[in-house]
Design a protein around this motif. Structure first.
Motif, PDB file in Angstrom:
ATOM      1  N   LEU A   3       0.817  -1.208   0.000  1.00 45.79           N
ATOM      2  CA  LEU A   3       0.000   0.000   0.000  1.00 45.79           C
ATOM      3  C   LEU A   3       0.854   1.262   0.000  1.00 45.79           C
ATOM      4  O   LEU A   3       0.423   2.315  -0.433  1.00 45.79           O
ATOM      5  CB  LEU A   3      -0.900   0.013   1.245  1.00 45.79           C
ATOM      6  N   LEU A   4       2.085   1.163   0.493  1.00 47.04           N
ATOM      7  CA  LEU A   4       2.896   2.358   0.633  1.00 47.04           C
ATOM      8  C   LEU A   4       3.739   2.659  -0.589  1.00 47.04           C
ATOM      9  O   LEU A   4       4.343   3.711  -0.677  1.00 47.04           O
ATOM     10  CB  LEU A   4       3.825   2.212   1.846  1.00 47.04           C
ATOM     11  N   ASP A   5       3.798   1.760  -1.560  1.00 49.91           N
ATOM     12  CA  ASP A   5       4.623   2.018  -2.730  1.00 49.91           C
ATOM     13  C   ASP A   5       4.267   3.347  -3.395  1.00 49.91           C
ATOM     14  O   ASP A   5       5.150   4.144  -3.698  1.00 49.91           O
ATOM     15  CB  ASP A   5       4.481   0.875  -3.741  1.00 49.91           C
ATOM     16  N   ALA A 115     -14.114  -5.628  -3.078  1.00 53.67           N
ATOM     17  CA  ALA A 115     -12.662  -5.723  -3.262  1.00 53.67           C
ATOM     18  C   ALA A 115     -12.296  -6.516  -4.511  1.00 53.67           C
ATOM     19  O   ALA A 115     -11.231  -6.313  -5.102  1.00 53.67           O
ATOM     20  CB  ALA A 115     -12.012  -6.355  -2.034  1.00 53.67           C
ATOM     21  N   ALA A 116     -13.177  -7.435  -4.918  1.00 51.21           N
ATOM     22  CA  ALA A 116     -12.907  -8.276  -6.092  1.00 51.21           C
ATOM     23  C   ALA A 116     -13.498  -7.701  -7.374  1.00 51.21           C
ATOM     24  O   ALA A 116     -13.546  -8.389  -8.396  1.00 51.21           O
ATOM     25  CB  ALA A 116     -13.461  -9.678  -5.852  1.00 51.21           C
ATOM     26  N   THR A 117     -13.917  -6.441  -7.350  1.00 50.99           N
ATOM     27  CA  THR A 117     -14.506  -5.808  -8.531  1.00 50.99           C
ATOM     28  C   THR A 117     -13.587  -5.934  -9.742  1.00 50.99           C
ATOM     29  O   THR A 117     -12.401  -5.640  -9.673  1.00 50.99           O
ATOM     30  CB  THR A 117     -14.776  -4.318  -8.260  1.00 50.99           C
ATOM     31  N   SER A 244      -5.111  -6.239  -1.177  1.00 49.90           N
ATOM     32  CA  SER A 244      -4.561  -4.914  -0.911  1.00 49.90           C
ATOM     33  C   SER A 244      -5.639  -3.850  -0.801  1.00 49.90           C
ATOM     34  O   SER A 244      -5.476  -2.843  -0.107  1.00 49.90           O
ATOM     35  CB  SER A 244      -3.577  -4.520  -2.016  1.00 49.90           C
ATOM     36  N   ARG A 245      -6.770  -4.038  -1.497  1.00 51.81           N
ATOM     37  CA  ARG A 245      -7.817  -3.030  -1.444  1.00 51.81           C
ATOM     38  C   ARG A 245      -8.993  -3.447  -0.564  1.00 51.81           C
ATOM     39  O   ARG A 245     -10.009  -2.744  -0.509  1.00 51.81           O
ATOM     40  CB  ARG A 245      -8.296  -2.698  -2.855  1.00 51.81           C
ATOM     41  N   ALA A 252      -9.920   5.554  -2.894  1.00 52.98           N
ATOM     42  CA  ALA A 252      -8.491   5.389  -2.598  1.00 52.98           C
ATOM     43  C   ALA A 252      -7.795   4.442  -3.584  1.00 52.98           C
ATOM     44  O   ALA A 252      -6.567   4.457  -3.679  1.00 52.98           O
ATOM     45  CB  ALA A 252      -8.318   4.862  -1.175  1.00 52.98           C
ATOM     46  N   TRP A 253      -8.572   3.649  -4.300  1.00 56.21           N
ATOM     47  CA  TRP A 253      -7.955   2.666  -5.190  1.00 56.21           C
ATOM     48  C   TRP A 253      -7.079   3.319  -6.245  1.00 56.21           C
ATOM     49  O   TRP A 253      -5.958   2.870  -6.490  1.00 56.21           O
ATOM     50  CB  TRP A 253      -9.037   1.830  -5.889  1.00 56.21           C
ATOM     51  N   LYS A 254      -7.597   4.367  -6.878  1.00 54.57           N
ATOM     52  CA  LYS A 254      -6.833   5.007  -7.944  1.00 54.57           C
ATOM     53  C   LYS A 254      -5.588   5.690  -7.392  1.00 54.57           C
ATOM     54  O   LYS A 254      -4.492   5.582  -7.955  1.00 54.57           O
ATOM     55  CB  LYS A 254      -7.707   6.029  -8.680  1.00 54.57           C
ATOM     56  N   LEU A 255      -5.753   6.396  -6.282  1.00 49.56           N
ATOM     57  CA  LEU A 255      -4.617   7.091  -5.680  1.00 49.56           C
ATOM     58  C   LEU A 255      -3.518   6.120  -5.262  1.00 49.56           C
ATOM     59  O   LEU A 255      -2.324   6.408  -5.388  1.00 49.56           O
ATOM     60  CB  LEU A 255      -5.079   7.909  -4.473  1.00 49.56           C
TER      61      LEU A 255
END
Length: 526
Positions: A3-5, A115-117, A244-245, A252-255
């Motif tokens: 998540l921090l990458d 989350a599995a979208t 991860s999501r 927040a997914w795109k960011l």
């Protein structure tokens, strides 16, 4: 993907921080689900709670350690506030059992499904509670009958023997002049490939994935051969993306670069593979004549295909449901089993006494490398598997959401509260299991009355509990035993020293996903 990458890119810090703060303020002001009476971790901040701690925890992959420490410090029920989401964490067995089994009050919501979208929607393991889940469960349950378990034992042995043959072939190449005849393998990879081959033949129309024939292996001379199967790479990408999501807001997914772009190759490969499996099986069923197969012998793939072809009949599945259910079984059906089996093997290698005792039981019950069957009775092997699942459950956290106001351990919660059961903490609790709770002691399962008492209490939940308990748990346990027996009959295993053997918690399941490197030698004394 951590998540921090993305956060390492300075230009994203300001907009992310601003949006995150606005999101947190909204939740603090308008949320009715927070409970101010619950204890919170030390260092929690107003408004943001543990959010910044959580970011570091996710980066360092130390979630289990963090949760267990808070459970020790704060007790059986405490509040985790991250990203504006208030989550009560539970480690009281009776309460855990209640949350998992009291379906009129606690349900699985759509967090997993969201989350599995873009990956899959209709897999049994992520469908929310309700009529759609009931339809899928009712249709698939007969595919795990005793007759299928007998087939599972046979197929597990056959595919394990395929893997052992691969090892023997490499032991004979490049080792002829060496006194140290061994190969080095990544056990996590090899058992993952094996589990995929087994689930393909048991549940997916006898599908021969052929995963174990060319896995990476290094011989005693240091010569490497083989390659990682594309399925392994694809499934790993998918599981990381979903995990991860999990629980994060969609904005927040795109960011954080958690959209499907990062795993698009893996998703496309998996979709194509699932579609091909369905197409080939449908053609085979049509060619062979569907009436020739007894209803009790229909596997998962047969059942979903024949349901879909039933048209508008009650309980039929759409093409999307069929594809997703098959993909779900390929993912969940091999991932959890291989992670658990790898963990059990690691525990055995780290505990020579247990390892030797299990080998002795196998040799006594199956002399001359006799082939184990569904009816083979090896009590200590059963204990080893149960103890491995206790210490290293592949799924460490279980989630449920309240459908109405509810009181839990004298605290009052509103409808829509998301509860998390900390399975890992309960299964390593000294208060429940004794002072040796963190040690690998299969003998603790010998006292059948005590075992029944502990299991009934809710303290042992490696497969969950209630109506959503893992549909394939009996098959998974049987597969683990068959694989263990065949491997230990013919080979000795030793951990390569100096490697990082911490459990990885970076997606849906937990395991030794950095790899487990093992020296494999053929047994000198059979």
């Amino acid at each position: 993907m951590s998540l921090l990458d993305p956060l390492s890119e300075y230009k994203l810090i300001v907009p992310i921080a601003a949006l995150l703060l606005a999101y947190l303020l909204h939740h603090v002001v308008f949320s009715s689900k927070r409970n101010p009476t619950l204890p919170t971790p030390k260092g929690s901040l107003p408004i943001v709670g543990c959010t910044f701690q959580a970011l570091h925890i996710l980066k360092d992959q130390t979630l289990s350690e963090f949760l267990n420490k808070q459970q020790d410090d704060l007790g059986p029920l405490w509040n985790l506030n991250t990203f504006g989401v208030y989550t009560p964490i539970i480690s009281d067995p009776a309460t855990a059992k209640r949350v998992m089994t009291e379906t009129s009050t606690f349900v699985r919501d759509d967090t997993f499904e969201i989350a599995a979208t873009g990956v899959l929607r209709y897999g049994l393991f992520l469908i929310p509670s309700g009529d759609l889940w009931k339809k899928h469960r009712k249709l698939l349950q007969p595919a795990f009958s005793p007759s299928h378990l007998r087939l599972g034992a046979k197929v597990s042995v056959e595919n394990t023997d395929n893997l052992l043959s691969t090892w023997r072939k490499h032991l004979s190449v490049g080792n002829t002049e060496s006194n140290d005849r061994h190969i080095v393998i990544n056990l996590h990879q090899h058992l993952s490939g094996l589990a995929l081959d087994i689930i393909g033949q048991v549940a997916l129309g006898g599908r021969p994935f052929g995963s174990v024939g060319n896995l990476p292996i290094k011989n005693a001379r240091g010569e490497s051969s083989g390659e990682i199967p594309q399925s392994f790479i694809a499934f790993e990408q998918i599981m990381k993306t979903i995990g991860s999501r999990f629980g994060l807001p969609l904005w927040a997914w795109k960011l954080l670069k958690l959209e499907n772009d990062q795993a698009q190759d893996g998703i496309q490969y998996a979709h194509n593979l699932a579609a091909r499996v369905v197409k080939e099986r449908r053609e085979a069923l049509n060619a062979d004549g569907r009436q020739r197969k007894d209803q009790k012998d229909l596997d998962v793939l047969d059942r979903v295909i024949m349901s879909g072809d039933a048209g508008d009949a009650d309980g039929s599945m759409s093409d999307a449901e069929i594809r997703d259910e098959i993909l779900g079984f390929m993912l969940a059906g091999h991932e959890t089993t291989s992670n658990a089996l790898t963990s059990i093997m690691v525990h055995l290698m780290q505990n020579p006494r247990v390892y030797a005792k299990l080998q002795s039981e196998i040799k006594a019950a199956l002399p001359d490398n006799q082939i184990p069957t569904y009816d083979t009775n090896l009590p200590y092997a059963n204990y080893v598997v149960k103890e491995g699942l206790r210490l290293s459950p592949a799924v460490r956290l279980l989630m449920r959401t309240s459908t109405k106001p509810v009181t839990v351990l004298d605290h009052h919660f509103q409808a829509g509260t998301n509860f998390t059961v900390n399975v890992y903490h309960m299964q390593k609790s000294k208060a429940i299991w004794g002072q040796d709770a963190e040690q690998f002691v299969p003998e603790r399962w010998e006292d059948s009355e005590k075992v029944k008492e502990v299991e009934a209490s809710g303290a042992y939940l490696p497969f969950g509990a209630g109506p959503m308990m893992c549909i394939g748990q009996k098959l998974a346990v049987l597969e683990m035993k068959m694989v263990l027996i065949r491997c230990l009959q013919s080979f000795d295993f030793e951990l390569v020293p100096g490697q990082d053997l911490r459990f990885t918690v970076d997606d849906i399941t937990c395991g030794f996903k950095r790899g487990v490197y093992v020296n494999v030698k053929e047994r000198l004394v059979q």
